[in-house]
Write a protein that holds these residues in place. Structure first.
Motif, short mmCIF file in Angstrom:
data_model
loop_
_atom_site.label_atom_id
_atom_site.label_comp_id
_atom_site.label_asym_id
_atom_site.label_seq_id
_atom_site.Cartn_x
_atom_site.Cartn_y
_atom_site.Cartn_z
N GLU A 79 9.89 8.91 1.65
CA GLU A 79 8.81 8.03 1.59
C GLU A 79 8.59 6.34 1.12
O GLU A 79 7.96 5.72 1.58
N ARG A 83 7.14 3.83 3.53
CA ARG A 83 6.38 2.28 3.21
C ARG A 83 7.00 1.18 3.52
O ARG A 83 6.35 0.26 3.89
N LYS A 87 5.36 -1.85 6.03
CA LYS A 87 5.19 -2.92 5.62
C LYS A 87 5.81 -3.75 6.69
O LYS A 87 5.14 -5.21 6.96
#
Length: 126
Positions: A79, A83, A87
Motif C-alpha cells: 500500500e 501511494r 504520487k
C-alpha cells in the motif's frame, strides 16, 4: 551373570563362537524376565504423544501468528509503495502538462510574432 565379550576384529584375538554360546547358555545365567506392564507403556506412550502434539500445535499457532504478521507487513509495504507510485505518476503528469502548457504559450507567442511581422510587411508594402 557374565556378559559375553564382543569378538575383536583382529584375526588372532577372535573368540570361538561356540565358546561364546557356551558362556551364555549356562543354567546359572538363565533368569526369568519379569512381566512387562504393557498398559503402563501404552499410557506413557499416549502421554508422550499428547505432549508432542501440544508442542506441535503451539508451534503451528506461533507460525500462523508470524505468518499473519508478515502478511500485514507485506500489505502495508504494498500500500505504501502504491501511494508513492501514484504520487510519482501525478508529479510526472504535472511536469508533462506544464511542459505542454509552456509549448502552447510559446506557439501562441510565435504566432503573434509572425502576425506582427506580416502586418508590418503589409504596412510597408502598401
Amino acid at each position: 551373570m557374565k556378559t559375553p565379550e564382543r569378538p575383536k576384529s583382529r584375526k588372532g584375538d577372535q573368540r570361538d563362537i561356540r565358546e561364546i554360546n557356551r558362556d551364555t547358555t549356562d543354567d546359572a545365567t538363565v533368569q526369568e524376565l519379569e512381566d512387562f506392564d504393557w498398559e503402563d507403556f501404552e499410557t506413557r506412550y499416549h502421554e508422550a504423544i499428547k505432549k508432542q502434539d501440544e508442542a506441535q500445535k503451539k508451534l503451528y499457532e506461533d507460525f500462523r501468528n508470524l505468518l499473519r504478521f508478515f502478511s500485514n507487513w507485506v500489505n502495508c509495504a504494498v500500500e505504501h509503495e502504491n501511494r508513492r507510485s501514484l504520487k510519482r505518476l501525478k508529479t510526472r503528469m504535472a511536469y508533462v502538462q506544464n511542459a505542454e502548457d509552456g509549448l502552447k504559450e510559446r506557439r501562441e507567442h510565435y504566432t503573434k510574432v509572425v502576425q506582427a511581422f506580416e502586418s508590418a510587411l503589409a504596412l510597408l508594402g502598401t
